[in-house]
Design a protein around this motif. Structure first.
Motif, PDB file in Angstrom:
ATOM      1  N   LYS A 100      -3.694  37.729  48.935  1.00 23.06           N
ATOM      2  CA  LYS A 100      -2.740  37.112  49.858  1.00 23.06           C
ATOM      3  C   LYS A 100      -1.898  36.073  49.141  1.00 23.06           C
ATOM      4  N   GLU A 101      -2.531  35.244  48.304  1.00 21.49           N
ATOM      5  CA  GLU A 101      -1.812  34.222  47.549  1.00 21.49           C
ATOM      6  C   GLU A 101      -0.846  34.864  46.548  1.00 21.49           C
ATOM      7  N   ILE A 102      -1.282  35.926  45.891  1.00 22.13           N
ATOM      8  CA  ILE A 102      -0.418  36.626  44.942  1.00 22.13           C
ATOM      9  C   ILE A 102       0.783  37.220  45.664  1.00 22.13           C
ATOM     10  N   TYR A 156      -4.084  27.054  63.801  1.00 24.41           N
ATOM     11  CA  TYR A 156      -3.367  27.257  62.538  1.00 24.41           C
ATOM     12  C   TYR A 156      -3.774  28.526  61.784  1.00 24.41           C
ATOM     13  N   GLY A 157      -4.596  29.360  62.390  1.00 24.97           N
ATOM     14  CA  GLY A 157      -5.105  30.539  61.681  1.00 24.97           C
ATOM     15  C   GLY A 157      -4.031  31.463  61.142  1.00 24.97           C
ATOM     16  N   ASP A 158      -2.897  31.546  61.846  1.00 28.19           N
ATOM     17  CA  ASP A 158      -1.828  32.442  61.408  1.00 28.19           C
ATOM     18  C   ASP A 158      -1.247  32.059  60.049  1.00 28.19           C
ATOM     19  N   GLN A 159      -1.377  30.786  59.664  1.00 26.52           N
ATOM     20  CA  GLN A 159      -0.796  30.358  58.396  1.00 26.52           C
ATOM     21  C   GLN A 159      -1.534  30.967  57.195  1.00 26.52           C
ATOM     22  N   THR A 261      -4.405  40.025  56.911  1.00 25.24           N
ATOM     23  CA  THR A 261      -4.845  39.106  57.971  1.00 25.24           C
ATOM     24  C   THR A 261      -6.329  38.804  57.797  1.00 25.24           C
ATOM     25  N   PHE A 262      -6.742  37.660  58.333  1.00 27.44           N
ATOM     26  CA  PHE A 262      -8.119  37.200  58.168  1.00 27.44           C
ATOM     27  C   PHE A 262      -8.778  36.924  59.514  1.00 27.44           C
ATOM     28  N   THR A 263     -10.026  37.321  59.614  1.00 25.46           N
ATOM     29  CA  THR A 263     -10.836  36.914  60.751  1.00 25.46           C
ATOM     30  C   THR A 263     -11.335  35.481  60.502  1.00 25.46           C
ATOM     31  N   TYR A 264     -11.899  34.888  61.512  1.00 23.75           N
ATOM     32  CA  TYR A 264     -12.434  33.531  61.386  1.00 23.75           C
ATOM     33  C   TYR A 264     -13.490  33.458  60.289  1.00 23.75           C
ATOM     34  N   GLU A 265     -14.398  34.416  60.276  1.00 23.25           N
ATOM     35  CA  GLU A 265     -15.485  34.384  59.297  1.00 23.25           C
ATOM     36  C   GLU A 265     -14.968  34.594  57.876  1.00 23.25           C
ATOM     37  N   GLU A 266     -13.932  35.397  57.723  1.00 19.79           N
ATOM     38  CA  GLU A 266     -13.387  35.665  56.389  1.00 19.79           C
ATOM     39  C   GLU A 266     -12.731  34.435  55.779  1.00 19.79           C
ATOM     40  N   ILE A 267     -12.120  33.602  56.600  1.00 23.46           N
ATOM     41  CA  ILE A 267     -11.350  32.473  56.070  1.00 23.46           C
ATOM     42  C   ILE A 267     -12.074  31.142  56.253  1.00 23.46           C
ATOM     43  N   LYS A 268     -13.206  31.162  56.913  1.00 19.47           N
ATOM     44  CA  LYS A 268     -13.888  29.931  57.330  1.00 19.47           C
ATOM     45  C   LYS A 268     -14.151  28.962  56.181  1.00 19.47           C
ATOM     46  N   LYS A 269     -14.776  29.437  55.097  1.00 19.88           N
ATOM     47  CA  LYS A 269     -15.180  28.494  54.041  1.00 19.88           C
ATOM     48  C   LYS A 269     -13.967  27.907  53.316  1.00 19.88           C
ATOM     49  N   TYR A 270     -12.875  28.670  53.217  1.00 15.87           N
ATOM     50  CA  TYR A 270     -11.669  28.163  52.557  1.00 15.87           C
ATOM     51  C   TYR A 270     -10.941  27.166  53.465  1.00 15.87           C
TER      52      TYR A 270
END
Length: 300
Positions: A100-102, A156-159, A261-270
């Motif tokens: 995603k960052e790339i 802010y999850g969409d960001q 796109t990311f689910t809550y669990e996928e992006i949680k730790k970041y």
């Protein structure tokens, strides 16, 4: 002095001179970057000349050491320390997060050749893995309540998501006959951008080699008819001519970047580490981690 001793000294000097010559012959040239066709420097010859005044390799290296030596060495120590700690604590970074960052970095760039993009992605990947691992290490002990994380994600999850986009160029000509001539030139390996400058009727993009930039697929500014055709194309390819309101178009797809796109669990730790960095007013520096390691370096 005995003849035997004198002979011994002569032999030692000869061997030393031979070793010196071998060393200098081996190290006479050096490559200064990692590019496949990067410049090769002859250490014995000037690396530059200004009105007959030569600048030599050793002078150049001395200035680099004086001006950047400490910061460069510290950066290398930081990277190795973070790598070791992340391995020890099993802090793997999600490939999806890196991709995603790339994608975001790619979308911020202009036109890049395939080989240039591959080199850039490799450098970006190394820096991104380091940044995320460092951030996780710095915030490892910071507690963020679960309900706070949930609220943050809802707001802010969409960001953290990336919308699918395409990097396009185009050529607009008056009729199909001209378009077919452009295609014949393309088939003969003519440069798409140069042909756009020569033939395109679109004044806004003609001087930019027909470049339209990255366009989000769901954007209202996506030219009519382009998306459906581009979705059937491969990266780094051009389309057959097709009719538009402005004339006959040929599009070039530089790159398609899919939706991420990311689910809550996928992006949680970041997400947690970002919030923790803000709440603790920390900067993204590896300095606090130095106390966890035995580090010896030139500048201490």
């Amino acid at each position: 002095m005995s003849k035997r001793l004198l002979l011994g000294i002569v032999i030692v000097l000869v061997i030393t001179n031979i070793a010196t010559l071998i060393y200098w012959n081996k190290s006479e040239s050096t490559i200064i970057d990692n590019k496949e066709n990067g410049p090769v420097i002859n250490k014995k010859k000037p690396v530059a000349s200004v009105n007959g005044q030569d600048i030599f390799y050793e002078d150049w290296m001395r200035q680099l050491r004086l001006n950047n030596g400490e910061s460069q060495l510290k950066s290398m120590v930081d990277q190795e320390l973070v790598r070791q700690l992340a391995e020890e604590k099993d802090l793997d970074i999600s490939e999806k997060v890196i991709q995603k960052e790339i994608s975001m970095l790619t979308a911020a760039e202009g036109v890049m050749k395939k080989e240039e993009l591959q080199r850039a992605e490799k450098q970006w990947r190394e820096k991104l893995v380091y940044r995320y691992q460092l951030q996780l290490l710095l915030t490892e002990g910071v507690k963020i309540p679960e309900d706070q994380l949930q609220r943050y994600y809802e707001e802010y999850g969409d960001q953290y998501n990336f919308s699918a986009s395409m990097q396009l160029s185009h050529i607009i000509v008056e009729d199909l006959s001209t378009a077919k001539k452009v295609v014949r030139d393309l088939e003969a390996d003519a440069d798409f951008g140069m042909l756009a400058r020569e033939y395109s009727l679109d004044e806004e993009t003609r001087d930019k080699k027909g470049y339209l930039g990255y366009i989000y697929i769901n954007s209202q500014f996506f030219p009519e008819g382009y998306k459906e055709i581009a979705l059937q194309m491969d990266d780094h390819s051009y389309s057959d001519p097709f009719a538009t309101e402005e004339g006959v178009a040929i599009i070039y797809l530089h790159r398609y970047l899919p939706e991420i796109t990311f689910t809550y669990e996928e992006i949680k730790k970041y997400m947690k580490s970002e919030i923790a960095m803000q709440e603790t007013n920390q900067t993204l520096s590896a300095d606090p981690l130095w106390k966890e390691a035995e580090i010896h370096w030139l500048y201490e």
